[in-house]
Motif scaffolding. Structure first.
Motif, PDB file in Angstrom:
ATOM      1  N   THR A   4      14.263   7.106  -3.998  1.00  0.00           N
ATOM      2  CA  THR A   4      14.462   7.649  -2.656  1.00  0.00           C
ATOM      3  C   THR A   4      15.045   9.055  -2.722  1.00  0.00           C
ATOM      4  N   ASP A   5      16.047   9.274  -3.583  1.00  0.00           N
ATOM      5  CA  ASP A   5      16.647  10.601  -3.727  1.00  0.00           C
ATOM      6  C   ASP A   5      15.687  11.585  -4.392  1.00  0.00           C
ATOM      7  N   ARG A   7      12.328  11.531  -4.255  1.00  0.00           N
ATOM      8  CA  ARG A   7      11.088  11.764  -3.497  1.00  0.00           C
ATOM      9  C   ARG A   7      11.012  13.171  -2.888  1.00  0.00           C
ATOM     10  N   PRO A   8      12.022  13.654  -2.145  1.00  0.00           N
ATOM     11  CA  PRO A   8      11.880  14.991  -1.559  1.00  0.00           C
ATOM     12  C   PRO A   8      12.015  16.127  -2.576  1.00  0.00           C
ATOM     13  N   ARG A   9      12.452  15.818  -3.789  1.00  0.00           N
ATOM     14  CA  ARG A   9      12.673  16.833  -4.825  1.00  0.00           C
ATOM     15  C   ARG A   9      11.685  16.713  -5.977  1.00  0.00           C
ATOM     16  N   ILE A  10      10.627  15.916  -5.817  1.00  0.00           N
ATOM     17  CA  ILE A  10       9.763  15.591  -6.958  1.00  0.00           C
ATOM     18  C   ILE A  10       9.161  16.838  -7.610  1.00  0.00           C
ATOM     19  N   GLU A  12      10.432  19.924  -7.728  1.00  0.00           N
ATOM     20  CA  GLU A  12      11.524  20.571  -8.465  1.00  0.00           C
ATOM     21  C   GLU A  12      11.841  19.814  -9.750  1.00  0.00           C
TER      22      GLU A  12
END
Length: 78
Positions: A4-5, A7-10, A12
């Motif tokens: 979950t943490d 996912r938005p940074r994949i 990077e």
């Protein structure tokens, strides 16, 4: 790091792994689920597995010395 943490940074995280050869363990409910690893490092690890399996097969007499590596990989499904 939880999926979950991550996912938005994949993007990077993937760039970081490619650049630094860091490993990033992804978890789901605190249980290891996957690892982000540099593709070159993965290829090296796969090559080591092929060599280890070849040595084991030779020790068992399953593969004769002098078998081309392409054939060994094909037999191992790689």
């Amino acid at each position: 790091m939880s999926i979950t943490d991550a996912r938005p940074r994949i993007g990077e995280l993937a760039k970081r792994v490619a650049r630094t050869r860091d490993h990033i363990l992804l978890t789901s409910n605190d249980i290891p689920a996957a690892v982000l690893v540099n593709p070159e490092e993965l290829a090296e690890l796969q090559e080591r597995v092929v060599v280890a399996e070849l040595r084991a097969a030779r020790a068992e007499g399953a593969i004769l010395p002098g078998v081309p590596s392409a054939e060994v990989r094909a037999r191992l499904g790689l």
